[in-house]
Motif scaffolding. Structure first.
Motif, PDB file in Angstrom:
ATOM      1  N   PRO A 141      48.522 -13.141  17.234  1.00 27.95           N
ATOM      2  CA  PRO A 141      48.621 -11.864  17.966  1.00 27.95           C
ATOM      3  C   PRO A 141      49.247 -11.968  19.347  1.00 27.95           C
ATOM      4  O   PRO A 141      49.525 -10.944  19.971  1.00 27.95           O
ATOM      5  CB  PRO A 141      47.161 -11.394  18.062  1.00 27.95           C
ATOM      6  CG  PRO A 141      46.322 -12.580  17.825  1.00 27.95           C
ATOM      7  CD  PRO A 141      47.130 -13.593  17.085  1.00 27.95           C
ATOM      8  N   ASN A 155      39.661 -16.692  23.893  1.00 31.44           N
ATOM      9  CA  ASN A 155      40.386 -15.524  23.374  1.00 31.44           C
ATOM     10  C   ASN A 155      40.520 -14.444  24.447  1.00 31.44           C
ATOM     11  O   ASN A 155      41.557 -13.795  24.561  1.00 31.44           O
ATOM     12  CB  ASN A 155      39.679 -14.953  22.135  1.00 31.44           C
ATOM     13  CG  ASN A 155      39.838 -15.851  20.922  1.00 31.44           C
ATOM     14  OD1 ASN A 155      40.718 -16.715  20.897  1.00 31.44           O
ATOM     15  ND2 ASN A 155      38.994 -15.650  19.912  1.00 31.44           N
ATOM     16  N   SER A 174      41.663  -9.994  17.825  1.00 32.99           N
ATOM     17  CA  SER A 174      41.316 -11.357  17.418  1.00 32.99           C
ATOM     18  C   SER A 174      41.972 -12.372  18.338  1.00 32.99           C
ATOM     19  O   SER A 174      42.838 -12.038  19.143  1.00 32.99           O
ATOM     20  CB  SER A 174      41.799 -11.605  15.980  1.00 32.99           C
ATOM     21  OG  SER A 174      40.919 -11.022  15.067  1.00 32.99           O
TER      22      SER A 174
END
Ligand code: 6PG
Length: 246
Positions: free
Chosen positions: A48, A87, A43
């Motif tokens: 993260p 991302n 994700s």
């Protein structure tokens, strides 16, 4: 809470990241051993990133069979890959550029076409990769998810039609912070995974986490994560878990 669910509470964001990296390495080794490859979906968001930065450092780096690892994305913001909110761009800078993973085993969501076309193309890429057969849904070995303060996960936001999509693997949506077009995996794909790890960190997530655990009637998007056969782990830090009564 079903018996395929585990809750791990770590003291802080750094130990949470370390535990996340351990779970990544453990699943990677098991999957590579059992099926000859490890397919993980990651994700975006800030949580993260600490874990990602540990993956390209010891003791995790050499524990992960990178030559057998395939990386997919749970969701992507439709911005160029070098944009600060990409991302893919974040993961490339955080760990992909520091590990020996074959380029063709890294599967970013396509951002050079419209979100609708990109979603369709990525769905095609998943089907080509998994060859799941008629009417079957690909099974990812490991999926990392985050949680938003509004109860979203992936880019599945409250009140959007993407939540109800039972047919597609990937859909395009608009919303979130930043409020941009996005592509996201859908519930049927996520719920077919072998293992999901939610990583949730920080005091600002405490209230929504309590709602997720104590109020099933709240019908938050994240509450639609119900694995068909897999294992679900909530990896929390103490601040996020502050209001939970376990
Ligand atoms: C994204 C995400 C999203 C994220 C949560 C939590 O790309 O925006 O995948 O679902 O995981 O919003 O984000 P934080 O970790 O930044 O709180």
């Amino acid at each position: 809470m079903t018996n395929n669910t585990a809750i791990i509470i770590e003291p802080d964001a750094m130990t949470l990241a370390r535990k996340g990296a351990e779970l990544f390495a453990q699943n990677a080794r098991e999957s590579a051993h059992l099926r000859g490859r490890f397919v993980v979906a990651i994700s975006g968001g800030s949580t993260p990133r600490l874990m990602h930065r540990l993956l390209c450092r010891e003791p995790h780096l050499s524990k992960i069979p990178w030559s057998k690892t395939h990386i997919f994305w749970v969701d992507e913001r439709c911005v160029p890959q070098d944009h600060e909110v990409s991302n893919y761009g974040a993961a490339r800078d955080d760990f992909l550029s520091g590990v020996s993973i074959p380029e063709e085993q890294v599967h970013p969501m396509p951002v050079h076409v419209s979100p609708e076309k990109g979603a369709l193309a990525y769905q095609g890429e998943l089907v080509r990769f998994f060859q799941p057969g008629n009417m079957k849904i690909p099974v990812l070995d490991l999926i990392f998810l985050g949680l938003g303060t509004d109860g979203h996960t992936a880019s599945l936001f409250p009140g959007q039609s993407a939540l109800a999509d039972e047919e597609k693997l990937i859909v395009s949506v608009r919303g979130g912070k930043p409020d941009v077009s996005r592509m996201t995996m859908t519930f049927p794909l996520l719920n077919s995974g072998r293992e999901i790890v939610f990583m949730v960190s920080g005091k600002n997530k405490a209230r929504v986490l309590k709602t997720v655990f104590d109020e099933p009637e709240a019908r938050l998007p994240v509450q639609k994560i119900q694995l068909l056969n897999g294992k679900l782990t909530w990896l929390l830090d103490r601040d996020a878990a502050l209001l939970l009564t376990l």
